[in-house]
Enzyme design. Structure first.
Site, short mmCIF file in Angstrom:
data_model
loop_
_atom_site.label_atom_id
_atom_site.label_comp_id
_atom_site.label_asym_id
_atom_site.label_seq_id
_atom_site.Cartn_x
_atom_site.Cartn_y
_atom_site.Cartn_z
N GLU A 94 -11.78 -42.29 -17.38
CA GLU A 94 -12.51 -41.25 -16.15
C GLU A 94 -12.25 -40.24 -17.37
OE1 GLU A 94 -11.72 -43.15 -11.90
OE2 GLU A 94 -10.23 -41.79 -12.96
N CYS A 107 -11.46 -32.69 -19.91
CA CYS A 107 -10.67 -33.66 -19.00
C CYS A 107 -10.25 -34.54 -19.92
CB CYS A 107 -9.40 -33.15 -18.46
SG CYS A 107 -8.04 -34.44 -18.28
N CYS A 114 -2.58 -46.94 -20.08
CA CYS A 114 -1.65 -46.58 -20.25
C CYS A 114 -0.36 -47.36 -20.42
CB CYS A 114 -1.57 -44.87 -19.57
SG CYS A 114 -0.27 -43.97 -20.52
N CYS A 118 5.14 -43.50 -16.33
CA CYS A 118 5.65 -42.79 -15.70
C CYS A 118 5.15 -43.29 -14.87
CB CYS A 118 4.57 -41.16 -16.40
SG CYS A 118 5.31 -40.79 -17.86
N CYS A 121 2.46 -40.58 -11.88
CA CYS A 121 1.57 -41.05 -12.87
C CYS A 121 0.45 -42.46 -12.45
CB CYS A 121 1.23 -40.51 -13.76
SG CYS A 121 -0.91 -40.39 -14.84
N GLY A 165 -3.90 -42.47 -20.57
CA GLY A 165 -3.70 -42.35 -21.92
C GLY A 165 -2.23 -42.13 -22.43
N SER A 197 -2.28 -32.89 -25.19
CA SER A 197 -0.89 -33.24 -24.32
C SER A 197 -0.62 -34.46 -24.49
CB SER A 197 -1.11 -32.93 -22.63
OG SER A 197 -0.66 -32.93 -21.98
N SER A 220 4.12 -32.54 -22.09
CA SER A 220 4.74 -32.91 -20.10
C SER A 220 6.16 -32.85 -20.43
CB SER A 220 4.43 -34.32 -20.30
OG SER A 220 2.84 -34.53 -20.38
N LEU A 221 7.02 -32.08 -19.64
CA LEU A 221 8.45 -32.43 -19.75
C LEU A 221 8.95 -33.40 -18.80
CD1 LEU A 221 11.06 -30.95 -22.31
CD2 LEU A 221 10.86 -29.00 -21.10
N HIS A 222 8.53 -31.65 -17.67
CA HIS A 222 8.91 -32.30 -16.59
C HIS A 222 10.78 -32.22 -16.11
CE1 HIS A 222 5.01 -33.31 -16.00
NE2 HIS A 222 4.82 -34.41 -16.53
N ASN A 296 0.37 -34.02 -8.10
CA ASN A 296 -0.55 -35.10 -6.64
C ASN A 296 0.41 -35.93 -6.32
OD1 ASN A 296 -2.17 -32.25 -7.57
ND2 ASN A 296 -2.38 -33.48 -9.16
N CYS A 339 -4.87 -33.90 -11.64
CA CYS A 339 -4.19 -34.56 -13.14
C CYS A 339 -2.71 -35.97 -12.64
CB CYS A 339 -2.71 -33.81 -13.29
SG CYS A 339 -3.55 -32.73 -14.72
N1 SAH Z 1 0.19 -38.66 -21.56
C1 SAH Z 1 -0.46 -37.16 -22.02
C2 SAH Z 1 -1.71 -37.17 -21.35
C3 SAH Z 1 -1.97 -37.47 -19.49
S1 SAH Z 1 -1.02 -36.89 -18.94
C4 SAH Z 1 1.14 -36.33 -21.53
O1 SAH Z 1 2.10 -37.29 -20.61
O2 SAH Z 1 1.37 -35.79 -21.68
C5 SAH Z 1 -1.14 -35.41 -18.11
C6 SAH Z 1 -0.84 -34.23 -17.38
O3 SAH Z 1 -0.81 -34.28 -15.70
C7 SAH Z 1 1.44 -34.18 -17.57
O4 SAH Z 1 1.37 -33.34 -18.13
C8 SAH Z 1 1.38 -35.49 -16.55
O5 SAH Z 1 2.65 -35.39 -17.11
C9 SAH Z 1 0.30 -34.81 -15.73
N2 SAH Z 1 0.99 -35.52 -14.32
C10 SAH Z 1 0.42 -37.00 -14.36
N3 SAH Z 1 1.01 -37.40 -12.59
C11 SAH Z 1 0.38 -36.31 -12.35
C12 SAH Z 1 0.39 -36.16 -10.83
N4 SAH Z 1 0.31 -37.27 -10.09
N5 SAH Z 1 0.77 -34.46 -10.74
C13 SAH Z 1 0.39 -33.88 -10.83
N6 SAH Z 1 0.17 -33.49 -12.50
C14 SAH Z 1 1.16 -35.17 -13.34
#
Ligand code: SAH
Length: 346
Positions: A94, A107, A114, A118, A121, A165, A197, A220-222, A296, A339
């Site tokens: 997608e 995007c 993937c 995570c 996700c 991915g 990213s 993507s730190l979190h 999300n 995202c």
């Molecule tokens: N693998 C890469 C790119 C794909 S994810 C990465 O990790 O950066 C793209 C972004 O969406 C990342 O910052 C990820 O942490 C975020 N993301 C994933 N699931 C999400 C969700 N349910 N809500 C908000 N952001 C999310």
């Protein structure tokens, strides 16, 4: 019957030139074909009208042009468009067009599924099937550029590698696609408008610095606490924060370009003072900015967006240290295009 013909767009310009020389033709023929493939987006050898019939037949006998097909397009009430893209082998990825007042952003996906896991996700629920080829990434961009012109009357302005991915686990093809996107034969877009990213693969971040790439890096730190990050991004076990920190310092030394940290704040997971303090400390290592992304929801309610008070606490603590922080509202939620929601649902 499976054909043994090669995907012609997997070849570099030099390889195409070599092909023609080996056939007793002029190297220049390779440039012509390259221009057809990338500049004009040709879908068949038949249509390469400045080549002789013999040359076209020769290409036909040796190669195929694999094109993606937009199988389904969904439009959100906020203007966001999601494409389900069918690849030559039937697999689907997608990609999303995100319009705002000032820009339209594509995007794009870099892998089918993937390999990371995570917990928050939706894409992680799909097994990683394979890497995308450079032309499959490039075609997603072209499809969105066309949609942007059609629905918003202007070309695409920015690209983020934030679809399905982990781009740094398909580094070679991602770089090749960006070379095409930025080259004059392709879209001629400035690399400054492109952001890759990553969840953070230290070795590849260093390689990117050595390769002197010109696009932006987002991580993507979190969480800036290992135990917390490992719990939500198990991949952190293999690549802990100290390795990430070291790679990011190396990146900044070489590129002098600041890093964007993407960060979602969840209720009861990373909304405490210790979490905020850890992020503020992590932000002191290299020049950076922080994007606080809205969560999300993807299903069972294990993760919940933190309170607005918790978000404010983050903003205040970061701003006190003069760290730039943006709050990113999500787009296209109604069509599962935001995202972390890309999961080939339909
Ligand atoms: N693998 C890469 C790119 C794909 S994810 C990465 O990790 O950066 C793209 C972004 O969406 C990342 O910052 C990820 O942490 C975020 N993301 C994933 N699931 C999400 C969700 N349910 N809500 C908000 N952001 C999310």
């Amino acid at each position: 019957m499976k054909s043994n013909k090669k995907d012609i767009r997997a070849l570099t310009k030099e390889q195409l030139r070599d092909f023609f020389v080996a056939q007793g033709d002029k190297a220049f023929r390779g440039n012509q074909v390259y221009e057809w493939l990338w500049g004009k987006g040709a879908h068949s050898f038949e249509g390469m009208t400045n080549l002789s019939k013999q040359t076209r037949d020769q290409l036909e006998a040796n190669f195929v042009i694999n094109h993606i097909k937009v199988d389904q397009m969904q439009r959100s009430s906020d203007g966001t468009i999601k494409n389900a893209v069918r690849l030559h082998d039937g697999l689907i990825v997608e990609s999303v067009l995100i319009p705002t007042a000032k820009r339209t952003t594509a995007c794009v996906s870099s892998q089918v599924g993937c390999s990371l896991d995570c917990k928050f996700c939706a894409t992680s629920r799909l097994k990683r099937m394979r890497n995308l080829n450079a032309d499959e990434i490039y075609d997603q961009v072209i499809a969105i550029d066309n949609e942007s012109r059609l629905y918003h009357n202007h070309p695409l302005s920015n690209i983020v590698f934030m679809g399905m991915g982990e781009p740094l686990m398909n580094y070679k093809n991602v770089i090749k696609s960006i070379d095409m996107i930025t080259s004059e034969e392709g879209l001629g877009m400035s690399p400054k408008r492109i952001t890759v990213s990553t969840s953070g693969v230290p070795k590849i971040i260093k390689k990117m610095a050595d390769d002197e790439v010109k696009f932006h890096l987002a991580v993507s730190l979190h969480s800036a606490i290992d135990e917390v990050r490992t719990q939500i991004m198990p991949f952190n076990e293999t690549f802990p924060l100290k390795d990430l920190k070291e790679a990011l310092e190396y990146w900044y030394q070489k590129t002098e370009r600041r890093i964007t940290y993407e960060y979602v704040v969840w209720d009861g997971i990373n909304d405490a003072k210790k979490d905020i303090d850890a992020l503020v400390r992590f932000c002191s290592y290299v020049p950076c900015k922080v994007n606080l992304i809205e969560y999300n929801p993807i299903d069972d309610g294990e993760f919940q967006q933190a309170s607005s008070q918790a978000i404010d606490n983050y903003i205040n603590a970061l701003e006190r240290k003069k760290i730039v922080v943006n709050v990113r509202r999500s787009r296209g939620k109604d069509i599962d295009a935001a995202c972390g929601q890309l999961a080939n649902k339909s």
